[in-house]
Motif scaffolding. Structure first.
Motif, PDB file in Angstrom:
ATOM      1  N   LEU A 217       3.657   5.755   8.240  1.00 23.55           N
ATOM      2  CA  LEU A 217       2.588   4.790   8.515  1.00 23.55           C
ATOM      3  C   LEU A 217       2.965   3.413   7.999  1.00 23.55           C
ATOM      4  O   LEU A 217       2.715   2.401   8.667  1.00 23.55           O
ATOM      5  CB  LEU A 217       1.285   5.265   7.875  1.00 23.55           C
ATOM      6  CG  LEU A 217       0.056   4.369   8.093  1.00 23.55           C
ATOM      7  CD1 LEU A 217      -0.236   4.223   9.582  1.00 23.55           C
ATOM      8  CD2 LEU A 217      -1.161   4.938   7.367  1.00 23.55           C
ATOM      9  N   PHE A 218       3.574   3.347   6.823  1.00 22.19           N
ATOM     10  CA  PHE A 218       4.047   2.072   6.284  1.00 22.19           C
ATOM     11  C   PHE A 218       5.023   1.403   7.248  1.00 22.19           C
ATOM     12  O   PHE A 218       4.925   0.204   7.539  1.00 22.19           O
ATOM     13  CB  PHE A 218       4.727   2.290   4.938  1.00 22.19           C
ATOM     14  CG  PHE A 218       3.786   2.232   3.776  1.00 22.19           C
ATOM     15  CD1 PHE A 218       2.795   1.280   3.704  1.00 22.19           C
ATOM     16  CD2 PHE A 218       3.908   3.142   2.729  1.00 22.19           C
ATOM     17  CE1 PHE A 218       1.931   1.220   2.639  1.00 22.19           C
ATOM     18  CE2 PHE A 218       3.047   3.093   1.656  1.00 22.19           C
ATOM     19  CZ  PHE A 218       2.060   2.136   1.607  1.00 22.19           C
ATOM     20  N   ILE A 219       5.973   2.175   7.725  1.00 17.12           N
ATOM     21  CA  ILE A 219       6.996   1.625   8.626  1.00 17.12           C
ATOM     22  C   ILE A 219       6.365   1.137   9.928  1.00 17.12           C
ATOM     23  O   ILE A 219       6.702   0.066  10.437  1.00 17.12           O
ATOM     24  CB  ILE A 219       8.079   2.683   8.894  1.00 17.12           C
ATOM     25  CG1 ILE A 219       8.822   3.011   7.593  1.00 17.12           C
ATOM     26  CG2 ILE A 219       9.065   2.192   9.949  1.00 17.12           C
ATOM     27  CD1 ILE A 219       9.818   4.134   7.725  1.00 17.12           C
ATOM     28  N   TYR A 220       5.425   1.921  10.459  1.00 14.61           N
ATOM     29  CA  TYR A 220       4.760   1.514  11.708  1.00 14.61           C
ATOM     30  C   TYR A 220       3.980   0.217  11.509  1.00 14.61           C
ATOM     31  O   TYR A 220       4.056  -0.702  12.347  1.00 14.61           O
ATOM     32  CB  TYR A 220       3.825   2.616  12.182  1.00 14.61           C
ATOM     33  CG  TYR A 220       2.828   2.139  13.212  1.00 14.61           C
ATOM     34  CD1 TYR A 220       3.219   1.885  14.534  1.00 14.61           C
ATOM     35  CD2 TYR A 220       1.498   1.907  12.869  1.00 14.61           C
ATOM     36  CE1 TYR A 220       2.309   1.421  15.480  1.00 14.61           C
ATOM     37  CE2 TYR A 220       0.579   1.447  13.798  1.00 14.61           C
ATOM     38  CZ  TYR A 220       0.995   1.201  15.105  1.00 14.61           C
ATOM     39  OH  TYR A 220       0.096   0.740  16.023  1.00 14.61           O
TER      40      TYR A 220
ATOM     41  N   THR B 281       9.108   3.134  -1.602  1.00 19.14           N
ATOM     42  CA  THR B 281      10.164   4.040  -1.146  1.00 19.14           C
ATOM     43  C   THR B 281      11.193   4.288  -2.241  1.00 19.14           C
ATOM     44  O   THR B 281      11.585   5.438  -2.498  1.00 19.14           O
ATOM     45  CB  THR B 281      10.846   3.460   0.100  1.00 19.14           C
ATOM     46  OG1 THR B 281       9.857   3.206   1.109  1.00 19.14           O
ATOM     47  CG2 THR B 281      11.864   4.437   0.659  1.00 19.14           C
ATOM     48  N   LEU B 282      11.646   3.220  -2.895  1.00 21.19           N
ATOM     49  CA  LEU B 282      12.651   3.373  -3.944  1.00 21.19           C
ATOM     50  C   LEU B 282      12.118   4.148  -5.148  1.00 21.19           C
ATOM     51  O   LEU B 282      12.886   4.825  -5.843  1.00 21.19           O
ATOM     52  CB  LEU B 282      13.154   1.997  -4.389  1.00 21.19           C
ATOM     53  CG  LEU B 282      13.943   1.201  -3.347  1.00 21.19           C
ATOM     54  CD1 LEU B 282      14.298  -0.178  -3.893  1.00 21.19           C
ATOM     55  CD2 LEU B 282      15.204   1.948  -2.935  1.00 21.19           C
ATOM     56  N   SER B 283      10.820   4.052  -5.399  1.00 21.27           N
ATOM     57  CA  SER B 283      10.247   4.705  -6.565  1.00 21.27           C
ATOM     58  C   SER B 283      10.025   6.198  -6.341  1.00 21.27           C
ATOM     59  O   SER B 283      10.340   7.020  -7.220  1.00 21.27           O
ATOM     60  CB  SER B 283       8.922   4.041  -6.952  1.00 21.27           C
ATOM     61  OG  SER B 283       9.125   2.684  -7.299  1.00 21.27           O
TER      62      SER B 283
ATOM     63  N   LEU C 176      -2.166   1.972  -1.646  1.00 22.96           N
ATOM     64  CA  LEU C 176      -1.143   1.154  -0.995  1.00 22.96           C
ATOM     65  C   LEU C 176      -1.301   1.200   0.525  1.00 22.96           C
ATOM     66  O   LEU C 176      -1.126   0.178   1.210  1.00 22.96           O
ATOM     67  CB  LEU C 176       0.247   1.652  -1.396  1.00 22.96           C
ATOM     68  CG  LEU C 176       0.739   1.291  -2.793  1.00 22.96           C
ATOM     69  CD1 LEU C 176       2.053   1.997  -3.076  1.00 22.96           C
ATOM     70  CD2 LEU C 176       0.905  -0.207  -2.941  1.00 22.96           C
ATOM     71  N   ILE C 177      -1.625   2.380   1.040  1.00 23.25           N
ATOM     72  CA  ILE C 177      -1.826   2.508   2.487  1.00 23.25           C
ATOM     73  C   ILE C 177      -3.017   1.661   2.935  1.00 23.25           C
ATOM     74  O   ILE C 177      -2.956   0.965   3.959  1.00 23.25           O
ATOM     75  CB  ILE C 177      -2.029   3.981   2.863  1.00 23.25           C
ATOM     76  CG1 ILE C 177      -0.764   4.788   2.564  1.00 23.25           C
ATOM     77  CG2 ILE C 177      -2.398   4.123   4.340  1.00 23.25           C
ATOM     78  CD1 ILE C 177      -0.905   6.263   2.831  1.00 23.25           C
ATOM     79  N   LEU C 178      -4.113   1.709   2.176  1.00 18.78           N
ATOM     80  CA  LEU C 178      -5.284   0.918   2.544  1.00 18.78           C
ATOM     81  C   LEU C 178      -4.993  -0.575   2.494  1.00 18.78           C
ATOM     82  O   LEU C 178      -5.460  -1.337   3.346  1.00 18.78           O
ATOM     83  CB  LEU C 178      -6.450   1.251   1.609  1.00 18.78           C
ATOM     84  CG  LEU C 178      -7.214   2.540   1.894  1.00 18.78           C
ATOM     85  CD1 LEU C 178      -8.416   2.655   0.965  1.00 18.78           C
ATOM     86  CD2 LEU C 178      -7.672   2.610   3.346  1.00 18.78           C
TER      87      LEU C 178
ATOM     88  N   ALA D 110       6.108  -5.724   2.988  1.00 17.40           N
ATOM     89  CA  ALA D 110       7.512  -5.310   2.953  1.00 17.40           C
ATOM     90  C   ALA D 110       7.954  -4.982   1.530  1.00 17.40           C
ATOM     91  O   ALA D 110       8.641  -3.974   1.298  1.00 17.40           O
ATOM     92  CB  ALA D 110       8.394  -6.409   3.541  1.00 17.40           C
ATOM     93  N   VAL D 111       7.553  -5.809   0.562  1.00 18.98           N
ATOM     94  CA  VAL D 111       7.921  -5.548  -0.827  1.00 18.98           C
ATOM     95  C   VAL D 111       7.248  -4.274  -1.331  1.00 18.98           C
ATOM     96  O   VAL D 111       7.860  -3.462  -2.047  1.00 18.98           O
ATOM     97  CB  VAL D 111       7.549  -6.757  -1.709  1.00 18.98           C
ATOM     98  CG1 VAL D 111       7.778  -6.444  -3.174  1.00 18.98           C
ATOM     99  CG2 VAL D 111       8.361  -7.975  -1.310  1.00 18.98           C
ATOM    100  N   LEU D 112       5.975  -4.076  -0.952  1.00 16.98           N
ATOM    101  CA  LEU D 112       5.272  -2.861  -1.357  1.00 16.98           C
ATOM    102  C   LEU D 112       5.947  -1.618  -0.787  1.00 16.98           C
ATOM    103  O   LEU D 112       6.114  -0.603  -1.480  1.00 16.98           O
ATOM    104  CB  LEU D 112       3.808  -2.919  -0.896  1.00 16.98           C
ATOM    105  CG  LEU D 112       2.889  -3.892  -1.636  1.00 16.98           C
ATOM    106  CD1 LEU D 112       1.514  -3.896  -0.991  1.00 16.98           C
ATOM    107  CD2 LEU D 112       2.776  -3.513  -3.099  1.00 16.98           C
TER     108      LEU D 112
END
Length: 327
Positions: A179-182, A233-235, A94-96, A226-228
């Motif tokens: 990192l996702f948020i950034y 986060t919720l999971s 997901l990060i990649l 954003a959906v990812l």
């Protein structure tokens, strides 16, 4: 939660994870063959990692549904290490994917020069090495292991110390979330600049009738990321928060709630990922629809041959006629 009930839920979840990700992986392979896009290999790797999560869960299903089955310590440690490695590979994938979309927005004119086959391969190899280290850290450091009771089934907290979860949270999950948020905030900033430039051009009367394709592409990429981020986060956040609370205060949170409910919620992220891409990505939906049409055509062809030649298979028809019918 009863053992048989948990085993049934895990069996259904594993089947859905494997089926959904396998279909998306096939669609992505077809899409890669048509477009040659190197960035799609990151999404394909995500589907492969999530498929592996499904296969590792199958082993846990066998443990839950088989009575009694109490394997030795090293067997449980290795099994849960494989489960953790697959989940870590899914999160790292997901990060990649997010980094690839961020690079496509930030440097669109140099994207194809930056994303080469060699660089993609190096990143994917590094991803699986890091995931293996995270998953097999208790094997490398026996201090993270907990002695399992002889009559106890394989479970996450049955063989791993709570400090291991604290380590994974500090080294893996929390940096990934930051990192996702950034990346999302930076993409939002870039997209807002693009929108401002387009408005300035339209205000000056220079835009003509051309659609803002670049901004549309940026918004689609931002929506996907954003959906990812939201589903990720919720999971996984409830599972990690409960695990950290369990580390600090062992009596505050029961292990069974974390293992039977919150961990299942985290595994559900491997099912959400292919559903999100099949819903949000038009190219993936197109490939899936073409795949479904091809399967339907073959089924109808097989049924038609069976009715026309009862008691005889499709081998009775020449190969040439099959090719003509498929064309």
């Amino acid at each position: 939660m009863a053992s048989s009930t948990l085993g049934t839920i895990l069996a259904v979840l594993a089947s859905l994870i494997i089926t959904a990700n396998a279909l998306v992986a096939i669609a992505l392979l077809r899409l890669i063959q048509k477009t040659g896009s190197k960035g799609l290999y990151f999404v394909l790797n995500l589907a492969v990692a999530d498929t592996m999560v499904g296969f590792t869960v199958v082993g846990l299903v066998i443990d839950e549904l088989s009575q009694p089955f109490c394997p030795p310590q090293i067997f449980c440690v290795l099994r849960m290490a494989f489960v953790t490695s697959s989940s870590a590979a899914s999160i790292l994938s997901l990060i990649l994917v997010a980094c690839d979309r961020h690079r496509a927005i930030r440097k669109p004119f140099h994207y194809f020069q930056l994303v080469t086959g060699l660089r993609v391969g190096v990143r994917l190899v590094g991803l699986w090495l890091v995931a293996a280290v995270i998953g097999f850290l208790p094997v490398l450091i026996p201090g993270f292991q907990k002695m399992k009771a002889t009559d106890e089934k394989c479970s996450f907290f049955g063989v791993f110390q709570p400090t291991y979860m604290l380590t994974v949270f500090c080294v893996g999950f929390f940096p990934a979330l930051l990192l996702f948020i950034y990346l999302y905030c930076d993409m939002l900033k870039i997209a807002s600049v693009h929108v401002q430039h387009i408005r300035e051009v339209e205000h000056a009367g220079l835009a003509g009738g051309c659609p803002p394709s670049r901004t549309t592409s940026d918004m689609k990429a931002m929506r996907t990321v954003a959906v990812l981020i939201g589903c990720f986060t919720l999971s996984w956040l409830p599972f990690f928060i409960a695990s950290i609370v369990q580390t600090v205060c062992p009596e505050c949170f029961p292990y069974k709630v974390i293992e039977n409910y919150l961990w299942l919620l985290g595994l559900g992220n491997s099912l959400l990922n292919p559903l999100l891409y099949s819903c949000w990505q038009k190219d993936v939906r197109l490939q899936l629809s073409q795949l479904a049409v091809g399967v339907k055509r073959r089924v109808l062809l097989h049924l038609g041959n069976s009715r026309r030649f009862p008691g005889r298979g499709t081998k009775s028809l020449p190969t040439v006629s099959c090719l003509r019918l498929q064309d």
